[in-house]
Motif scaffolding. Sequence first.
Motif, PDB file in Angstrom:
ATOM      1  N   SER A 148       0.728  -1.166  -0.041  1.00 15.09           N
ATOM      2  CA  SER A 148      -0.038   0.097  -0.050  1.00 15.09           C
ATOM      3  C   SER A 148       0.960   1.201  -0.083  1.00 15.09           C
ATOM      4  O   SER A 148       2.095   1.107   0.255  1.00 15.09           O
ATOM      5  N   LYS A 149       0.451   2.419  -0.207  1.00 13.24           N
ATOM      6  CA  LYS A 149       0.882   3.803  -0.211  1.00 13.24           C
ATOM      7  C   LYS A 149       1.320   3.810   1.172  1.00 13.24           C
ATOM      8  O   LYS A 149       2.380   4.612   1.348  1.00 13.24           O
ATOM      9  N   ARG A 150       0.521   3.523   1.993  1.00 12.65           N
ATOM     10  CA  ARG A 150       0.950   3.821   3.405  1.00 12.65           C
ATOM     11  C   ARG A 150       2.219   2.914   3.867  1.00 12.65           C
ATOM     12  O   ARG A 150       3.052   3.550   4.547  1.00 12.65           O
ATOM     13  N   THR A 151       2.071   1.888   3.421  1.00 12.23           N
ATOM     14  CA  THR A 151       3.660   1.070   3.694  1.00 12.23           C
ATOM     15  C   THR A 151       4.726   1.783   2.968  1.00 12.23           C
ATOM     16  O   THR A 151       5.649   1.828   3.650  1.00 12.23           O
ATOM     17  N   PHE A 152       4.569   2.306   1.815  1.00  7.70           N
ATOM     18  CA  PHE A 152       5.650   3.027   1.045  1.00  7.70           C
ATOM     19  C   PHE A 152       6.187   4.193   1.963  1.00  7.70           C
ATOM     20  O   PHE A 152       7.333   4.351   2.319  1.00  7.70           O
ATOM     21  N   PHE A 153       5.251   5.100   2.663  1.00  9.03           N
ATOM     22  CA  PHE A 153       5.503   6.028   3.354  1.00  9.03           C
ATOM     23  C   PHE A 153       6.042   5.701   4.622  1.00  9.03           C
ATOM     24  O   PHE A 153       6.770   6.637   5.442  1.00  9.03           O
ATOM     25  N   ARG A 154       5.778   4.645   5.115  1.00 13.63           N
ATOM     26  CA  ARG A 154       6.555   4.098   6.363  1.00 13.63           C
ATOM     27  C   ARG A 154       8.010   3.871   6.333  1.00 13.63           C
ATOM     28  O   ARG A 154       8.507   3.981   7.158  1.00 13.63           O
ATOM     29  N   TYR A 155       8.299   3.719   5.004  1.00 17.04           N
ATOM     30  CA  TYR A 155       9.845   3.234   4.714  1.00 17.04           C
ATOM     31  C   TYR A 155      10.606   4.245   4.182  1.00 17.04           C
ATOM     32  O   TYR A 155      11.876   4.641   4.220  1.00 17.04           O
ATOM     33  N   PHE A 156       9.909   5.181   3.473  1.00 17.16           N
ATOM     34  CA  PHE A 156      10.580   6.201   2.430  1.00 17.16           C
ATOM     35  C   PHE A 156       9.762   7.656   2.536  1.00 17.16           C
ATOM     36  O   PHE A 156       8.285   7.638   2.484  1.00 17.16           O
ATOM     37  N   ALA A 157      10.569   8.869   2.633  1.00 19.83           N
ATOM     38  CA  ALA A 157       9.471   9.859   2.423  1.00 19.83           C
ATOM     39  C   ALA A 157       9.108  10.410   0.986  1.00 19.83           C
ATOM     40  O   ALA A 157       8.475  11.137   0.895  1.00 19.83           O
ATOM     41  N   SER A 158      10.214   9.938   0.078  1.00 24.25           N
ATOM     42  CA  SER A 158       9.849  10.322  -1.391  1.00 24.25           C
ATOM     43  C   SER A 158      10.534   9.314  -2.325  1.00 24.25           C
ATOM     44  O   SER A 158      11.304   8.443  -1.898  1.00 24.25           O
ATOM     45  N   LYS A 159      10.330   9.700  -3.314  1.00 26.66           N
ATOM     46  CA  LYS A 159      10.914   8.915  -4.406  1.00 26.66           C
ATOM     47  C   LYS A 159      12.542   8.843  -4.404  1.00 26.66           C
ATOM     48  O   LYS A 159      13.250   8.112  -4.693  1.00 26.66           O
ATOM     49  N   GLU A 160      12.985  10.029  -4.095  1.00 29.13           N
ATOM     50  CA  GLU A 160      14.742  10.328  -4.072  1.00 29.13           C
ATOM     51  C   GLU A 160      14.788   9.459  -2.989  1.00 29.13           C
ATOM     52  O   GLU A 160      16.205   8.595  -3.036  1.00 29.13           O
ATOM     53  N   ASP A 161      14.284   9.142  -1.688  1.00 29.59           N
ATOM     54  CA  ASP A 161      14.754   8.198  -0.821  1.00 29.59           C
ATOM     55  C   ASP A 161      14.925   6.731  -1.232  1.00 29.59           C
ATOM     56  O   ASP A 161      15.716   6.098  -0.819  1.00 29.59           O
ATOM     57  N   VAL A 162      13.943   6.583  -2.077  1.00 30.95           N
ATOM     58  CA  VAL A 162      13.963   5.106  -2.520  1.00 30.95           C
ATOM     59  C   VAL A 162      15.246   5.056  -3.490  1.00 30.95           C
ATOM     60  O   VAL A 162      16.013   3.773  -3.081  1.00 30.95           O
ATOM     61  N   VAL A 163      15.785   5.757  -4.190  1.00 28.46           N
ATOM     62  CA  VAL A 163      17.170   5.701  -5.100  1.00 28.46           C
ATOM     63  C   VAL A 163      18.082   5.671  -4.159  1.00 28.46           C
ATOM     64  O   VAL A 163      19.129   5.059  -4.157  1.00 28.46           O
ATOM     65  N   VAL A 164      17.961   6.793  -3.165  1.00 27.55           N
ATOM     66  CA  VAL A 164      19.243   6.769  -2.263  1.00 27.55           C
ATOM     67  C   VAL A 164      19.501   5.458  -1.404  1.00 27.55           C
ATOM     68  O   VAL A 164      20.677   5.026  -1.163  1.00 27.55           O
TER      69      VAL A 164
END
Length: 227
Positions: free
Chosen positions: A66-82
């Motif tokens: 879920s999108k909620r799960t995404f924001f539990r781990y990352f604040a943004s798309k940039e954070d995913v790439v980092v």
Amino acid sequence: MPRRALVSLSAWRYDGPVNSRPEVSLAQRKRQLVSDELTEAALQLLATKGFEAVTIDEIVTAAGVSKRTFFRYFASKEDVVVQFLAGMGAGMRAELAARPAEERPSVALLHAVRVSLAACAAHIDSSDGSDRALRVVRLILRTPALYARFLERQARWRDDLTAELARHLGLDPATDLYPRLAAGMALTAFDTVLQRWSGSDGTEDPAALLDRAFAVMAPALDAAGRR
């Protein structure tokens, strides 16, 4: 969709005996697996479609969360790439710490930087035979927001390498210029190699480029580091 790629770069892995609080270890492992799944799905999409074209909704759909799960781990798309770079700094410092005390600084730093370069270059998506690592590196270097985050990460690596090199050589980083200058040179070589590799569309061997870069720097590193 293969899930091998980002697992090797994870900063945390449990490989010891079961401890007295197995429920904590299990929770940590589950969090790491979800993080890896999100990172893998995001990199697959971003490397193919480009940073601006990919939405968080697409990432969570591809990862099956879920999108909620995404924001539990990352604040943004940039954070995913980092996250792709997450373990590199720790790997460099650990490798430098493990080098023999009598080893020349240029050799010790080459081995330290080579650890991260090898981890980066080894990320190949076997589903289509293409070098996904190259596409992700190109994405980072050519997207201003991502490149800014990459430089922030490198600043932390420089601090870590400075502290470890000073310890390795018995120097005081607060009074001796050498550790920070040498760490900066090593990371400049790393950045230059990535830029050259990306610019060549992967035709140049990054490991060979790194060796050449350190061959250029070695006289200065070793002369200044000798005490």
